[in-house]
Structures are given as C-alpha cells and as structure tokens.
Design a protein around this motif. Structure first.
Motif, PDB file in Angstrom:
ATOM      1  N   ILE A 180       0.830  -1.204   0.000  1.00 45.59           N
ATOM      2  CA  ILE A 180       0.000   0.000   0.000  1.00 45.59           C
ATOM      3  C   ILE A 180       0.865   1.255   0.000  1.00 45.59           C
ATOM      4  CG2 ILE A 180      -1.791   1.245   1.294  1.00 45.59           C
ATOM      5  CD1 ILE A 180      -3.107  -1.323   0.940  1.00 45.59           C
ATOM      6  N   ASP A 181       1.921   1.266   0.850  1.00 51.70           N
ATOM      7  CA  ASP A 181       2.772   2.466   0.950  1.00 51.70           C
ATOM      8  C   ASP A 181       3.495   2.725  -0.372  1.00 51.70           C
ATOM      9  OD1 ASP A 181       3.512   0.209   2.644  1.00 51.70           O
ATOM     10  OD2 ASP A 181       4.035   1.662   4.201  1.00 51.70           O
ATOM     11  N   ILE A 211      -2.822  14.370  -6.515  1.00 53.93           N
ATOM     12  CA  ILE A 211      -3.112  13.508  -5.368  1.00 53.93           C
ATOM     13  C   ILE A 211      -2.870  12.061  -5.793  1.00 53.93           C
ATOM     14  CG2 ILE A 211      -5.592  13.212  -5.886  1.00 53.93           C
ATOM     15  CD1 ILE A 211      -6.054  13.341  -2.795  1.00 53.93           C
ATOM     16  N   SER A 212      -2.450  11.236  -4.833  1.00 56.49           N
ATOM     17  CA  SER A 212      -2.277   9.805  -5.127  1.00 56.49           C
ATOM     18  C   SER A 212      -3.283   8.986  -4.332  1.00 56.49           C
ATOM     19  CB  SER A 212      -0.866   9.352  -4.760  1.00 56.49           C
ATOM     20  OG  SER A 212      -0.779   7.937  -4.875  1.00 56.49           O
ATOM     21  N   TYR A 213      -3.887   8.026  -5.005  1.00 57.55           N
ATOM     22  CA  TYR A 213      -4.759   7.068  -4.318  1.00 57.55           C
ATOM     23  C   TYR A 213      -4.121   5.685  -4.242  1.00 57.55           C
ATOM     24  CZ  TYR A 213      -8.497  10.474  -4.240  1.00 57.55           C
ATOM     25  OH  TYR A 213      -9.243  11.589  -3.976  1.00 57.55           O
ATOM     26  N   GLU A 216      -5.933   2.053  -4.288  1.00 61.98           N
ATOM     27  CA  GLU A 216      -7.250   2.027  -3.638  1.00 61.98           C
ATOM     28  C   GLU A 216      -8.439   2.128  -4.585  1.00 61.98           C
ATOM     29  OE1 GLU A 216      -7.347   1.240  -0.406  1.00 61.98           O
ATOM     30  OE2 GLU A 216      -5.176   1.167  -0.668  1.00 61.98           O
TER      31      GLU A 216
ATOM     32  N   LYS B 174     -11.621  -4.107   4.231  1.00 62.29           N
ATOM     33  CA  LYS B 174     -12.018  -3.308   3.083  1.00 62.29           C
ATOM     34  C   LYS B 174     -13.082  -4.055   2.302  1.00 62.29           C
ATOM     35  CE  LYS B 174      -9.786  -1.216  -0.835  1.00 62.29           C
ATOM     36  NZ  LYS B 174      -8.602  -1.280  -1.676  1.00 62.29           N
ATOM     37  N   TYR B 179     -14.233   1.218   4.262  1.00 57.89           N
ATOM     38  CA  TYR B 179     -13.044   0.872   5.034  1.00 57.89           C
ATOM     39  C   TYR B 179     -13.394   0.843   6.518  1.00 57.89           C
ATOM     40  CZ  TYR B 179     -10.214   2.054   0.910  1.00 57.89           C
ATOM     41  OH  TYR B 179      -9.664   2.105  -0.339  1.00 57.89           O
ATOM     42  N   LEU B 202      -5.750   3.655   5.776  1.00 60.26           N
ATOM     43  CA  LEU B 202      -4.592   2.937   5.239  1.00 60.26           C
ATOM     44  C   LEU B 202      -3.499   2.795   6.289  1.00 60.26           C
ATOM     45  CD1 LEU B 202      -4.376   4.967   1.883  1.00 60.26           C
ATOM     46  CD2 LEU B 202      -5.528   2.776   2.219  1.00 60.26           C
ATOM     47  N   LEU B 203      -2.784   1.684   6.229  1.00 61.57           N
ATOM     48  CA  LEU B 203      -1.534   1.494   6.956  1.00 61.57           C
ATOM     49  C   LEU B 203      -1.630   1.776   8.452  1.00 61.57           C
ATOM     50  CD1 LEU B 203       0.419   3.329   4.165  1.00 61.57           C
ATOM     51  CD2 LEU B 203       0.504   0.865   4.574  1.00 61.57           C
ATOM     52  N   HIS B 218      -7.734   9.619   3.244  1.00 56.52           N
ATOM     53  CA  HIS B 218      -8.012  10.695   2.281  1.00 56.52           C
ATOM     54  C   HIS B 218      -9.246  11.490   2.715  1.00 56.52           C
ATOM     55  CE1 HIS B 218      -5.413   8.147  -0.232  1.00 56.52           C
ATOM     56  NE2 HIS B 218      -5.243   9.173  -1.032  1.00 56.52           N
ATOM     57  N   ASN B 221      -9.244  14.975   1.595  1.00 57.33           N
ATOM     58  CA  ASN B 221      -8.753  15.148   0.227  1.00 57.33           C
ATOM     59  C   ASN B 221      -7.252  15.302   0.074  1.00 57.33           C
ATOM     60  OD1 ASN B 221     -11.289  14.870  -0.967  1.00 57.33           O
ATOM     61  ND2 ASN B 221     -11.782  16.984  -0.422  1.00 57.33           N
ATOM     62  N   ASN B 222      -6.516  14.812   1.064  1.00 59.10           N
ATOM     63  CA  ASN B 222      -5.068  14.665   0.944  1.00 59.10           C
ATOM     64  C   ASN B 222      -4.732  13.481   1.843  1.00 59.10           C
ATOM     65  OD1 ASN B 222      -2.417  15.829   0.022  1.00 59.10           O
ATOM     66  ND2 ASN B 222      -2.053  15.868   2.231  1.00 59.10           N
ATOM     67  N   PRO B 223      -3.825  12.616   1.438  1.00 61.49           N
ATOM     68  CA  PRO B 223      -3.506  11.483   2.323  1.00 61.49           C
ATOM     69  C   PRO B 223      -2.786  11.943   3.598  1.00 61.49           C
ATOM     70  CG  PRO B 223      -2.165  11.430   0.301  1.00 61.49           C
ATOM     71  CD  PRO B 223      -3.182  12.511   0.121  1.00 61.49           C
ATOM     72  N   SER B 247       2.536   5.679   6.382  1.00 62.70           N
ATOM     73  CA  SER B 247       3.468   4.659   6.887  1.00 62.70           C
ATOM     74  C   SER B 247       4.029   4.968   8.272  1.00 62.70           C
ATOM     75  CB  SER B 247       4.643   4.471   5.924  1.00 62.70           C
ATOM     76  OG  SER B 247       4.236   4.525   4.590  1.00 62.70           O
ATOM     77  N   VAL B 424      -6.633  -6.328   5.245  1.00 63.86           N
ATOM     78  CA  VAL B 424      -5.443  -5.685   4.684  1.00 63.86           C
ATOM     79  C   VAL B 424      -4.575  -5.131   5.817  1.00 63.86           C
ATOM     80  CG1 VAL B 424      -4.658  -4.074   2.905  1.00 63.86           C
ATOM     81  CG2 VAL B 424      -6.991  -4.880   2.832  1.00 63.86           C
ATOM     82  N   THR B 425      -3.258  -5.169   5.626  1.00 64.76           N
ATOM     83  CA  THR B 425      -2.259  -4.530   6.486  1.00 64.76           C
ATOM     84  C   THR B 425      -2.483  -4.718   7.989  1.00 64.76           C
ATOM     85  OG1 THR B 425      -3.477  -2.427   6.284  1.00 64.76           O
ATOM     86  CG2 THR B 425      -1.601  -2.756   4.822  1.00 64.76           C
TER      87      THR B 425
END
Lengths: 240, 434
Positions: A180-181, A211-213, A216, B174, B179, B202-203, B218, B221-223, B247, B424-425
């Motif tokens: 994922i990372d 932006i990165s998804y 996902e 998921k 999620y 995530l993670l 997100h 709207n930004n990770p 991470s 996941v993870t």
C-alpha cells in the motif's frame, strides 16, 4: 500528431535495425499487445492459451523494465504466437467463443449506395470546454507514460491552453501488486510525471493539483494483465 | 502497569499442586516441528450449559500450542479416553498407547456469572502431573485464563516466554469503498470496529502504549496522517503536509514516529515528534523511500527504496541517517519491512521468480533470508507478535484476504479471522494483557 507518430515509429524501427539489443523491442511489443487484445474473445473458450499469453506478456514487460531486451523480444514473440493461437481457436470455434448477443447475420452483399458524413469528435476536441478528459497509462512499477498515451497528454495540454482559467487535479493510481505504501508513492510519482509534462508546455503550476490514491481505486478489480494495465493510470479531474 | 494489575486481579488463581517439572524439556529448534506429541483432552463440564464454552476453550488451547510449531497436536479422534473429571487418576498407559508425550485435562465447574476452570498438565512419559491450576473468572475472561495456562506449559516444556496470546491485532477491513479499522484479539475473536469511512483507512500502526492507532486517510482530500484513541474513538490530525503522510511507525518513547512524507516532491523518510511537531529528515534521495519500521531500541529504521532501480529493503541508523545498508539482493520487488520487537529479524513481503508475493524473514545476525510462505496465494504485510515468535499477515490463499498467523519458521499457519471484506495490512500491538 499522427504524422509525427509515424515518423517516430519509422525512426524507431531504423534504430532497431542498427542496434538490436540496445533498444526495447517496440515492434514485437506492439505486435504482441495487439494480438493479445485481438484474442480477448477467446478469454473463456481457450483459457489455457489465454493465461499463457498473459503470463508471457507479463514476463516480457518485466524483461523490458530490466533492460533485458533480447529476452523481452523472444518473450513478446512467444506471447504473440500464443495470442494468435487463441485467435485461430476463436475463428474455428465461433459458436463456443462468440457472446450470444453479438451473433447475427452481417447480410453484406456489396450492393447499394453509401452516404458518408464526417463528424468532429466533440468528446476529444480540446476546443470543447466539456472535453472528456483522457486517462494516461503507465509501465509496470514505473512513472513512465505508456508511449501510446503521449498524444493524450498533448490533447490535455491544448485544452489547458484553450481554457486558461481552468484548474485540474491529476489523480495518480497504481495496480494492486505491491504494498500500500509503495503504491501510494508510485501513484504520486505518476501524477507528478504528468504534471511535469504540463509544466514543460508552459502551464501555470497553480492550475495543477495532484493527489495519489495508490491501489485504492481500481477501474477494473480483476487480477490479470489487462486489469493491471487499466489501473496503472493518471486521471484528470475538474477543480473549477 | 496499574491497568494490568487490575486485569490480573480479575482472576483468582489457586495453585493446586506444587511444581515438579524440572526434568521435562522439549528441545526446540526454529523450523523443525518437535516430536513432542501433545494431547488436549476434551474439557469436562459439571453443567451441560457450558458444553460449547468447554469445546471453544479446548480448541483455543490446541491452536496456541499448534501455532508455536513446537508440538504435534494429537487428533482428538485418536483418543481412547472419554473426558473424565478425575485429575488424580489418569490412565497414563492408554495415553502412551495413543502416542502422547504430554496431556492437558480440564474441567469447568459451576454455572452462570463466574465459573471455575481447572486445567492440569501431565508428563505422560513420566506418568505424573506437572501442575494443575484453578482459575475463577467471568466466562468472557476464561479464554485469557486458558492462555495463561498454555504460556506456562510452553515455558515449562521449552523454557521460552511467550506472550503473543495476550495481545491484540489491528487491520483494515475493506469491502468495496467501505473501510473499517478493526481491532481483534490475536486469535481473531472480539472484533471491535474503531473507525469507518468510505474515504480510505490505510496502513494502521499501534502507538507504543497500545491505546491509539495511527493511520492515513483521504478524508480531507489529501492522504493525511491521523491518530485515533481506541476507547474514546477521538480522531486527531497528526501530519497534513501537502502530498503523502503515510506509513507511521511508532517509536517506543510513545511520542516519536517515523513516517513517509512527499512534501519536498518525492517520498522521503522523516521522524516526527508528535508533541513538539519537530521534524527530522532521514533520507535524501531522488528515488522513492517509504514504509519505515523503527526497531524497539529506537536506533535503526528499516525502509523500502527503489534507489537501485527496483524496491528493496534497506536500513539506516537514526544517529547517522546517511549510514544506509541494503539488506535484500534477491528478487526485484521487496517491500513492507517490519522489525521484530527483539530487534533480531526483519520480515518483509517479496515477489519471487514466479511473480508470487510471499513473506520472508531476514536474520540480522547471519543475514540469511528465510521464506515463511510458499505456493499459497498472495501473502503480504507481515507483523510480529510482542515476543517475536509469531507473525500475522494477510493471505488470499482461500480466495479472499484473511488474517493469518504463522510461527516465524512457517511450519504452522492458519487463518484466524475472515469478515465480509478483505483483511489488509495487519499490525500487532506490542502491549500484552495477561
């Protein structure tokens, strides 16, 4: 645009003839990828050949990434051979391989008159404010834009130049393979790569968000080469 | 500490017989299943209302012994004996005949709220009882009581202190765009949904004290990186630099984290003091550097970098971050490193020559790399138990991704959790509640 592509293509083939193992086997790759696409109909009726072609294509692309061009060339040719075998199977077993609703009589006998009209494809016209934004695809584990999609980036640049008040967001994605990372970083690199092309064409950086998804948001959730290819992508979204 | 002592007080523990196990020892070698055969006799009940509970407990006990890889668990169908409640008259000859070296017997007495669970361990070869314990606890705590017993048996037989059975695992579940951040006991029981969203979770990563979980989402709207308190479900923003904030790896000081930020145009590894917000950059490279995992001593960070052309595992020294060492040479797609809590190993996900994703473990002393999974679907995201003996990971060997456990040698592996979505993870808490 097209002419340019042909010139580049011819140049490439010329280069290929001069120094065989120095360059990726573009021609073999295109042939194999085309044959694989043509063989899609046989996906279910000639499963064994289909899976073999897919695996060979996968290995060939990997070999290209590792700059083992001779190996890649052999693998692409082997993939093409398998894909051709599928096409042959499909031709010989039309009942087994053709989806039911696609069957029908063509009824073409060559007689009668033809009226032809040319339309401008508004969906892909950079002068159209509502142009459908293209999706840009990438090589496996790379932020290298898939060569066939470079004209789509040019189309996007024209649109950005035609509508200077517009702001877009580039969304980077990866296929499901890998962590994922790592895939979040890879998706971002892809978005940055497309952004860089726009900047090089003189587009104001303030007009481009990224932006990165990661992995996902696949467009195709299947686990095969075809789906992975579709999922390794950058999409443009309207911000205003 | 007070939390644990309170928990300890939840049991009333009576040692029924004095220990006499000095001579019994099982020689354990990682990677080899010992020839020690262990029989777990069905647990007897005085009230038939507890029959299902007794079966659950016997299975739970068996699975703990089984996952260590140190014992062969005898198939119940091979037993000659029916469960009996007499702890003193054991027919050792019959147990010897079925091949048992060790025997666990148990009984649940009473019914309703608090019940008594008696468990005894016998050395069949020596024809004697080694120890017997009685736990008085509410029914929902009996499994933990039974796990305490298993930890003692393992200690007695192998000399090893294991505590994986007292810890929790968190993972993302998921389901399409849904999620869930889920916490379960190590055995997949006690599912607790901490947070839900359609905007990615995530993670996940535990805080050192086991009260909070870091994750990337997100949602704005930004990770960005958040931390959520498990009890209050209060979510706090930790890092919201432009680009990736991913991470998180928690340092044992309970305030510093290592993380990946791309604010400077490229994924790099940083350490962040979550209290003062002071940030230290640890990598400077035009390639992708991500997925940090800090060791518990707080001296080294393992990470992924594709600086050599494809993703490989590296580690750097926190006192001298320029001191970077590459740890993997084989394969072209090695990711997801995770330090074992004892600092001796790093587990990671690697892609082999057949394009299959599997779990591998680097022995940092010998630099040997051992394979944990093979020929069983896609296996990813290894995480170590607090005693460094067991790993949890996700595997799709049965179709969809489930939560699996394996001993570090890979000799025993099984699924412990499967829900509606994909697991996941996973991340294993380093805190134990015995």
């Amino acid at each position: 645009m097209k002419t340019l592509k042909y010139i580049l293509c011819a140049l490439n083939i010329a280069l290929l003839l001069i120094c065989c193992s120095e360059k990726p086997p573009k021609e073999e790759r295109e042939m194999a990828e085309k044959a694989y696409k043509d063989a899609l109909l046989g996906k279910d009726c000639d499963r064994e050949d289909y899976l073999a072609a897919e695996e060979l294509l996968n290995m060939a692309r990997e070999a290209v990434n590792n700059k083992k061009y001779d190996e890649a060339r052999t693998l692409f040719l082997a993939a093409k051979e398998r894909a051709d075998a599928i096409a042959k199977y499909v031709r010989e077993h039309p009942d087994e391989c053709t989806p039911k609703d696609a069957k029908g009589d063509s009824g073409e006998d060559g007689s009668g008159s033809i009226a032809e009209q040319t339309f401008v494809d508004e969906a892909n016209n950079p002068s159209n404010p509502d142009m459908e934004f293209p999706t840009i695809h990438f090589e496996f584990d790379q932020a290298t834009i898939y060569a066939d999609d470079l004209p789509l980036v040019e189309m996007m640049i024209s649109w950005m130049q035609n509508f200077p008040e517009k702001v877009v967001r580039i969304e980077g994605h990866a296929d499901e393979r890998g962590s994922i990372d790592y895939n979040l970083s890879l998706g971002e690199k892809r978005a940055i790569e497309v952004k860089t092309k726009l900047l090089q064409a003189g587009i104001d950086p303030q007009r481009i968000k990224i932006i990165s998804y990661g992995e996902e948001q696949p467009v195709d959730p299947a686990s095969n080469e075809d789906a992975w290819f579709k999922n390794r992508r950058a999409e443009f979204k309207r911000v205003n | 500490m007070s939390f644990f002592s309170k928990l300890a007080a939840a049991f009333m523990l009576i040692i029924v017989s004095a220990p006499a196990w000095a001579q019994v020892r099982v020689e354990v070698t990682e990677g080899a299943i010992s020839e020690y055969n262990l029989a777990v006799s069905p647990i007897a009940v005085t009230d038939s209302a507890n029959t299902a509970l007794a079966e659950d407990l016997a299975t739970a006990i068996e699975r703990v012994f089984d996952i260590t890889g140190y014992f062969k668990i005898l198939d119940k169908r091979s037993f000659l004996e029916k469960p009996d409640v007499d702890f003193t008259a054991v027919d050792f000859k019959s147990w010897t005949n079925v091949g048992a070296n060790g025997l666990v017997k148990g009984k649940i007495s009473g019914s309703g709220g608090e019940v008594d669970l008696e468990l005894a361990f016998y050395d069949v070869s020596g024809a004697k009882q080694l120890f017997r314990k009685k736990y008085t606890a509410a029914q929902n705590m009996l499994k933990t009581a039974a796990y305490r017993f298993t930890a003692e048996v393992i200690k007695t037989l192998t000399g090893e202190e294991m505590n994986f059975m007292f810890s929790k695992i968190a993972f993302v579940e998921k389901n399409g765009h849904q999620y869930n951040l889920v916490v379960t006991n190590f055995d997949g029981s006690g599912r607790n949904v901490i947070h839900s969203t359609t905007k990615t979770i995530l993670l996940p990563e535990w805080s050192a004290d086991g009260t909070k979980i870091y994750f990337t989402s997100h949602e704005s709207n930004n990770p960005n990186l958040y931390v959520i308190d498990i009890k209050s479900r209060q979510k706090t923003l930790v890092s919201a630099y432009e680009g990736l904030n991913t991470s998180a790896s928690a340092h044992s000081d309970n305030k510093t984290i290592s993380l990946c930020l791309s604010k400077d145009g490229n994924s790099e590894i940083y350490s962040l003091d979550t209290e003062t917000k002071s940030l230290t950059r640890l990598t400077t490279n035009s390639a992708t550097d991500t997925a940090p995992s800090v060791n518990s001593a707080g001296t080294e960070v393992a990470f992924v970098s594709n600086r050599a052309g494809n993703p490989q595992i590296y580690k750097l020294s926190l006192s001298d971050p320029a001191n970077v060492e590459r740890l993997t040479e084989q394969g072209k797609y090695n990711q997801d490193p995770e330090f074992s809590p004892d600092g001796k190993k790093i587990a990671f996900t690697g892609r082999d020559e057949f394009y299959k994703f599997d779990i591998f473990i680097i022995n940092l002393e010998t630099r040997a790399i051992e394979r944990v999974t093979q020929n069983q679907g896609k296996n990813e995201s290894p995480t170590f138990s607090p005693d460094s003996k067991i790993i949890a990971f996700s595997s799709n060997r049965d179709g969809k991704n489930k939560l699996y456990l394996s001993n570090v040698a890979g000799t025993k592996q099984f699924a412990v959790y499967s829900g509606e979505g994909e697991v996941v993870t996973p991340t294993w808490s380093q805190v134990t509640n015995q």
